[in-house]
Design a protein around this motif. Structure first.
Motif, PDB file in Angstrom:
ATOM      1  N   TRP A   1       0.809  -1.219   0.000  1.00 42.57           N
ATOM      2  CA  TRP A   1       0.000   0.000   0.000  1.00 42.57           C
ATOM      3  C   TRP A   1       0.842   1.268   0.000  1.00 42.57           C
ATOM      4  CZ3 TRP A   1       1.227   2.416   4.625  1.00 42.57           C
ATOM      5  CH2 TRP A   1       1.752   1.586   5.627  1.00 42.57           C
TER       6      TRP A   1
ATOM      7  N   CYS B   1       3.761   1.508  -1.870  1.00 45.79           N
ATOM      8  CA  CYS B   1       4.573   1.575  -3.084  1.00 45.79           C
ATOM      9  C   CYS B   1       4.213   2.819  -3.907  1.00 45.79           C
ATOM     10  CB  CYS B   1       4.356   0.324  -3.940  1.00 45.79           C
ATOM     11  SG  CYS B   1       5.052  -1.186  -3.231  1.00 45.79           S
ATOM     12  N   PRO B   2       5.155   3.329  -4.719  1.00 49.79           N
ATOM     13  CA  PRO B   2       4.854   4.471  -5.592  1.00 49.79           C
ATOM     14  C   PRO B   2       3.703   4.173  -6.533  1.00 49.79           C
ATOM     15  CG  PRO B   2       7.215   4.049  -5.527  1.00 49.79           C
ATOM     16  CD  PRO B   2       6.560   2.898  -4.824  1.00 49.79           C
ATOM     17  N   ALA B   3       3.012   5.203  -6.938  1.00 49.06           N
ATOM     18  CA  ALA B   3       1.820   5.036  -7.768  1.00 49.06           C
ATOM     19  C   ALA B   3       2.110   4.342  -9.090  1.00 49.06           C
ATOM     20  CB  ALA B   3       1.173   6.391  -8.019  1.00 49.06           C
ATOM     21  N   ASP B   4       3.343   4.486  -9.615  1.00 47.73           N
ATOM     22  CA  ASP B   4       3.683   3.879 -10.900  1.00 47.73           C
ATOM     23  C   ASP B   4       4.307   2.495 -10.761  1.00 47.73           C
ATOM     24  OD1 ASP B   4       6.070   4.684  -9.782  1.00 47.73           O
ATOM     25  OD2 ASP B   4       6.800   5.758 -11.560  1.00 47.73           O
ATOM     26  N   ASP B   5       4.367   1.979  -9.556  1.00 49.98           N
ATOM     27  CA  ASP B   5       4.909   0.646  -9.316  1.00 49.98           C
ATOM     28  C   ASP B   5       3.819  -0.385  -9.607  1.00 49.98           C
ATOM     29  OD1 ASP B   5       5.737  -1.794  -8.039  1.00 49.98           O
ATOM     30  OD2 ASP B   5       7.123  -0.650  -6.783  1.00 49.98           O
TER      31      ASP B   5
ATOM     32  N   ARG C   1       1.787  -1.637  -6.755  1.00 50.67           N
ATOM     33  CA  ARG C   1       0.771  -0.745  -6.193  1.00 50.67           C
ATOM     34  C   ARG C   1      -0.574  -0.944  -6.900  1.00 50.67           C
ATOM     35  NH1 ARG C   1       0.625   3.988  -2.962  1.00 50.67           N
ATOM     36  NH2 ARG C   1      -1.572   4.465  -2.717  1.00 50.67           N
ATOM     37  N   LYS C   2      -0.532  -1.225  -8.195  1.00 52.10           N
ATOM     38  CA  LYS C   2      -1.776  -1.456  -8.922  1.00 52.10           C
ATOM     39  C   LYS C   2      -2.495  -2.686  -8.369  1.00 52.10           C
ATOM     40  CE  LYS C   2      -3.687  -2.094 -13.551  1.00 52.10           C
ATOM     41  NZ  LYS C   2      -3.396  -2.186 -15.008  1.00 52.10           N
TER      42      LYS C   2
ATOM     43  N   ASP D   1      -3.764  -1.817  -4.869  1.00 53.16           N
ATOM     44  CA  ASP D   1      -4.932  -0.942  -4.867  1.00 53.16           C
ATOM     45  C   ASP D   1      -6.213  -1.708  -5.181  1.00 53.16           C
ATOM     46  OD1 ASP D   1      -3.482   1.261  -4.134  1.00 53.16           O
ATOM     47  OD2 ASP D   1      -3.423   2.177  -6.124  1.00 53.16           O
TER      48      ASP D   1
ATOM     49  N   ARG E   1      -6.968  -3.491  -2.057  1.00 53.41           N
ATOM     50  CA  ARG E   1      -7.445  -2.505  -1.084  1.00 53.41           C
ATOM     51  C   ARG E   1      -8.942  -2.261  -1.260  1.00 53.41           C
ATOM     52  NH1 ARG E   1      -4.928   3.415   0.076  1.00 53.41           N
ATOM     53  NH2 ARG E   1      -3.080   2.293  -0.618  1.00 53.41           N
TER      54      ARG E   1
ATOM     55  N   HIS F   1       6.950   9.007   4.587  1.00 55.52           N
ATOM     56  CA  HIS F   1       6.174   8.479   3.458  1.00 55.52           C
ATOM     57  C   HIS F   1       5.167   7.433   3.927  1.00 55.52           C
ATOM     58  CE1 HIS F   1       5.127   6.872  -0.468  1.00 55.52           C
ATOM     59  NE2 HIS F   1       5.481   5.670  -0.047  1.00 55.52           N
TER      60      HIS F   1
ATOM     61  N   GLU G   1       1.027   7.557   3.620  1.00 56.10           N
ATOM     62  CA  GLU G   1       0.230   6.528   2.961  1.00 56.10           C
ATOM     63  C   GLU G   1      -0.700   5.822   3.951  1.00 56.10           C
ATOM     64  OE1 GLU G   1      -0.186   5.923  -0.119  1.00 56.10           O
ATOM     65  OE2 GLU G   1       1.468   6.984  -1.088  1.00 56.10           O
TER      66      GLU G   1
END
Length: 292
Positions: A86, A88-92, A95-96, A99, A102, A133, A137
């Motif tokens: 949760w 991780c950077p948005a472009d990792d 993270r997709k 999410d 989630r 960070h 988050e």
């Protein structure tokens, strides 16, 4: 409720049967109805459910069916788990995936009235955590869960980048969310090399979950192997569970139940009613030793 009368919640793995964290499937071979009946019969009033098992039942009987089973068996405390990545950077790409999980766990929490949503720090990460960070988050997770009436609880673990109470509290205090807090499993405290006295560092307002279990004095295999395959029933290992509970009470822990999380390769192959009874009775005995 006095601590001597505290209710008990069966964490998912305690009654899941012959599966374990990270197994090819984490869906229990036992039906949810059978697990709920076995839990209720021995005195559990709560159950934990992991993502894979939740998705299985969401796709078969729906959350309405899940809730009816839990309600019919007097299971009034529910926890959903276990979200990783949760932070991780948005472009990792991780993270997709996180999410999506989630959103699915948030939906489950809302439909089932879950008290807690359990999340994990970075597994097997040795680089010191970026506390600001993680706090940012974590705050976002809490904000998303707040309308659902659900607390987000982070589990400090010695094989993650949040290994200590100090680090966990720094993240949770940095997030500063009323529904954000710490889940403290005695296994992670002791195997992380911390003394029971360190529990006093946890602010009461952020102390939202406890899990009980036991283990041999010596680690069996790696830490991750030990936690997944060699935990023991409460009172059958080297942990001082009564002291753990008394220290938690002194720190202000006041949730309505203690979780019981037994993960053991021999235990999980037993009959469901045996797993339910032995896990409940041994945990109850340690609670009684602590406060009676």
């Amino acid at each position: 409720m006095s601590h001597s009368k505290m209710e008990l919640l069966a964490a998912y793995w305690t009654l899941a049967g012959d599966v374990y964290p990270g197994a090819p499937t984490e869906v229990s071979p036992h039906s949810l109805e059978d697990r709920a009946k076995a839990a209720a019969k021995v005195g559990y009033t709560g159950m934990g459910l992991v993502h894979a098992d939740l998705m299985h039942y969401a796709g078969t009987i729906g959350y309405g069916g899940v809730k009816r089973i839990l309600d019919d068996n007097g299971i009034r405390h529910v926890e959903v788990e276990f979200l990783g990545d949760w932070f991780c950077p948005a472009d990792d790409p991780r993270r997709k995936v996180s999410d999506q999980m989630r959103g699915e766990l948030m939906e489950a929490a809302a439909e089932l009235g879950a008290r807690n949503f359990k999340v994990s720090p970075a597994l097997f990460e040795e680089t010191p955590p970026d506390v600001p960070h993680l706090a940012e988050e974590f705050a976002l997770l809490c904000e998303q869960a707040r309308p659902l009436g659900t607390a987000v609880i982070m589990e400090m673990m010695p094989f993650t980048n949040v290994k200590t109470i100090d680090t966990a509290v720094a993240i949770i205090e940095g997030a500063n969310q009323s529904n954000g807090g710490l889940l403290l499993d005695i296994w992670h405290l002791v195997r992380g090399g911390m003394d029971y006295s360190e529990i006093a560092k946890i602010p009461a307002r952020y102390f939202k979950g406890i899990e009980l279990d036991d283990a041999d004095e010596q680690i069996v295999g790696t830490l991750f192997e030990d936690t997944r395959f060699s935990r023991r029933l409460c009172g059958q290992g080297s942990f001082d569970i009564p002291r753990f509970l008394r220290e938690a009470k002194a720190a202000g822990f006041d949730a309505p139940y203690y979780g019981v999380e037994i993960i053991n390769e021999k235990f999980r192959k037993q009959a469901l009613d045996v797993m339910a009874k032995t896990s409940f009775d041994t945990a109850r005995a340690e609670v009684d030793r602590a406060f009676n």
